[in-house]
Design a protein around this motif. Structure first.
Motif, PDB file in Angstrom:
ATOM      1  N   LEU A 274       0.828  -1.209   0.000  1.00 58.62           N
ATOM      2  CA  LEU A 274       0.000   0.000   0.000  1.00 58.62           C
ATOM      3  C   LEU A 274       0.863   1.259   0.000  1.00 58.62           C
ATOM      4  O   LEU A 274       0.566   2.223  -0.716  1.00 58.62           O
ATOM      5  CB  LEU A 274      -0.931  -0.009   1.208  1.00 58.62           C
ATOM      6  N   LEU A 275       1.940   1.260   0.781  1.00 60.56           N
ATOM      7  CA  LEU A 275       2.824   2.419   0.815  1.00 60.56           C
ATOM      8  C   LEU A 275       3.539   2.618  -0.514  1.00 60.56           C
ATOM      9  O   LEU A 275       3.760   3.749  -0.946  1.00 60.56           O
ATOM     10  CB  LEU A 275       3.843   2.271   1.950  1.00 60.56           C
TER      11      LEU A 275
ATOM     12  N   ASN B 111       2.331   1.808  -3.471  1.00 64.26           N
ATOM     13  CA  ASN B 111       1.332   2.390  -4.380  1.00 64.26           C
ATOM     14  C   ASN B 111       1.134   3.875  -4.103  1.00 64.26           C
ATOM     15  O   ASN B 111       1.029   4.683  -5.035  1.00 64.26           O
ATOM     16  CB  ASN B 111      -0.004   1.662  -4.251  1.00 64.26           C
ATOM     17  N   LEU B 112       1.089   4.241  -2.828  1.00 69.38           N
ATOM     18  CA  LEU B 112       0.939   5.648  -2.466  1.00 69.38           C
ATOM     19  C   LEU B 112       2.144   6.460  -2.933  1.00 69.38           C
ATOM     20  O   LEU B 112       1.987   7.562  -3.470  1.00 69.38           O
ATOM     21  CB  LEU B 112       0.775   5.776  -0.947  1.00 69.38           C
ATOM     22  N   LEU B 113       3.335   5.904  -2.772  1.00 68.14           N
ATOM     23  CA  LEU B 113       4.545   6.602  -3.206  1.00 68.14           C
ATOM     24  C   LEU B 113       4.582   6.773  -4.722  1.00 68.14           C
ATOM     25  O   LEU B 113       4.936   7.850  -5.221  1.00 68.14           O
ATOM     26  CB  LEU B 113       5.780   5.827  -2.747  1.00 68.14           C
ATOM     27  N   SER B 114       4.193   5.769  -5.467  1.00 67.10           N
ATOM     28  CA  SER B 114       4.191   5.895  -6.928  1.00 67.10           C
ATOM     29  C   SER B 114       3.155   6.921  -7.380  1.00 67.10           C
ATOM     30  O   SER B 114       3.401   7.684  -8.327  1.00 67.10           O
ATOM     31  CB  SER B 114       3.934   4.543  -7.594  1.00 67.10           C
ATOM     32  N   ARG B 115       2.017   6.986  -6.698  1.00 67.28           N
ATOM     33  CA  ARG B 115       1.006   7.991  -7.029  1.00 67.28           C
ATOM     34  C   ARG B 115       1.536   9.401  -6.755  1.00 67.28           C
ATOM     35  O   ARG B 115       1.361  10.313  -7.566  1.00 67.28           O
ATOM     36  CB  ARG B 115      -0.261   7.734  -6.222  1.00 67.28           C
ATOM     37  N   LYS B 116       2.201   9.566  -5.616  1.00 68.46           N
ATOM     38  CA  LYS B 116       2.773  10.872  -5.288  1.00 68.46           C
ATOM     39  C   LYS B 116       3.879  11.246  -6.279  1.00 68.46           C
ATOM     40  O   LYS B 116       4.009  12.420  -6.653  1.00 68.46           O
ATOM     41  CB  LYS B 116       3.340  10.870  -3.868  1.00 68.46           C
ATOM     42  N   ASN B 117       4.674  10.277  -6.710  1.00 69.47           N
ATOM     43  CA  ASN B 117       5.718  10.556  -7.698  1.00 69.47           C
ATOM     44  C   ASN B 117       5.119  11.035  -9.014  1.00 69.47           C
ATOM     45  O   ASN B 117       5.651  11.948  -9.650  1.00 69.47           O
ATOM     46  CB  ASN B 117       6.591   9.320  -7.934  1.00 69.47           C
ATOM     47  N   ARG B 118       4.022  10.413  -9.440  1.00 67.15           N
ATOM     48  CA  ARG B 118       3.355  10.855 -10.662  1.00 67.15           C
ATOM     49  C   ARG B 118       2.821  12.270 -10.510  1.00 67.15           C
ATOM     50  O   ARG B 118       2.898  13.082 -11.442  1.00 67.15           O
ATOM     51  CB  ARG B 118       2.223   9.895 -11.027  1.00 67.15           C
ATOM     52  N   GLU B 119       2.272  12.592  -9.316  1.00 65.52           N
ATOM     53  CA  GLU B 119       1.791  13.954  -9.074  1.00 65.52           C
ATOM     54  C   GLU B 119       2.936  14.957  -9.121  1.00 65.52           C
ATOM     55  O   GLU B 119       2.792  16.044  -9.687  1.00 65.52           O
ATOM     56  CB  GLU B 119       1.102  14.028  -7.709  1.00 65.52           C
ATOM     57  N   ILE B 120       4.077  14.609  -8.556  1.00 62.70           N
ATOM     58  CA  ILE B 120       5.239  15.503  -8.560  1.00 62.70           C
ATOM     59  C   ILE B 120       5.747  15.718  -9.978  1.00 62.70           C
ATOM     60  O   ILE B 120       6.077  16.848 -10.366  1.00 62.70           O
ATOM     61  CB  ILE B 120       6.348  14.938  -7.648  1.00 62.70           C
ATOM     62  N   ILE B 121       5.790  14.670 -10.779  1.00 69.93           N
ATOM     63  CA  ILE B 121       6.233  14.816 -12.176  1.00 69.93           C
ATOM     64  C   ILE B 121       5.294  15.742 -12.936  1.00 69.93           C
ATOM     65  O   ILE B 121       5.731  16.624 -13.685  1.00 69.93           O
ATOM     66  CB  ILE B 121       6.333  13.433 -12.852  1.00 69.93           C
ATOM     67  N   GLU B 122       3.992  15.573 -12.725  1.00 67.99           N
ATOM     68  CA  GLU B 122       3.014  16.439 -13.392  1.00 67.99           C
ATOM     69  C   GLU B 122       3.164  17.887 -12.938  1.00 67.99           C
ATOM     70  O   GLU B 122       3.110  18.816 -13.752  1.00 67.99           O
ATOM     71  CB  GLU B 122       1.597  15.930 -13.121  1.00 67.99           C
ATOM     72  N   LEU B 123       3.367  18.093 -11.634  1.00 67.02           N
ATOM     73  CA  LEU B 123       3.546  19.458 -11.130  1.00 67.02           C
ATOM     74  C   LEU B 123       4.838  20.079 -11.651  1.00 67.02           C
ATOM     75  O   LEU B 123       4.880  21.281 -11.951  1.00 67.02           O
ATOM     76  CB  LEU B 123       3.544  19.462  -9.599  1.00 67.02           C
ATOM     77  N   ASN B 124       5.888  19.285 -11.792  1.00 64.11           N
ATOM     78  CA  ASN B 124       7.136  19.800 -12.364  1.00 64.11           C
ATOM     79  C   ASN B 124       6.946  20.216 -13.819  1.00 64.11           C
ATOM     80  O   ASN B 124       7.496  21.236 -14.261  1.00 64.11           O
ATOM     81  CB  ASN B 124       8.252  18.765 -12.250  1.00 64.11           C
ATOM     82  N   ARG B 125       6.169  19.444 -14.566  1.00 59.95           N
ATOM     83  CA  ARG B 125       5.880  19.806 -15.958  1.00 59.95           C
ATOM     84  C   ARG B 125       5.119  21.128 -16.024  1.00 59.95           C
ATOM     85  O   ARG B 125       5.450  22.013 -16.817  1.00 59.95           O
ATOM     86  CB  ARG B 125       5.063  18.713 -16.638  1.00 59.95           C
TER      87      ARG B 125
END
Length: 76
Positions: A41-42, A44-58
């Motif tokens: 579960l952690l 999955n949560l970390l991968s979701r947060k990483n995707r959010e960070i990549i999108e915010l960086n873009r």
């Protein structure tokens, strides 16, 4: 005491030790399963947060390009 009583006592002691070891191993197995579930579960949560960070960086890069704040310095 005769040998039969000692053999019976040692047999019961051996069986008690085996049962205790089985109970401990079962508890350890339950702990491993719960820990694995928690780690899954952690992860999955970390991968979701990483995707959010990549999108915010873009989006941040796009805003910097639009506003002209993108600093391209070759000396850094």
């Amino acid at each position: 005491m005769n040998y039969i009583v000692l053999e019976g006592f040692s047999l019961y002691l051996f069986l008690a030790l085996v049962v205790i070891l089985l109970i401990i191993s079962l508890c350890c197995l339950i702990c491993v399963v719960l820990s694995d579930k928690r780690l899954f579960l952690l992860n999955n949560l970390l991968s979701r947060k990483n995707r959010e960070i990549i999108e915010l960086n873009r989006e941040n890069l796009i805003l910097k390009i639009k506003c002209g704040e993108l600093d391209i310095d070759e000396n850094k």
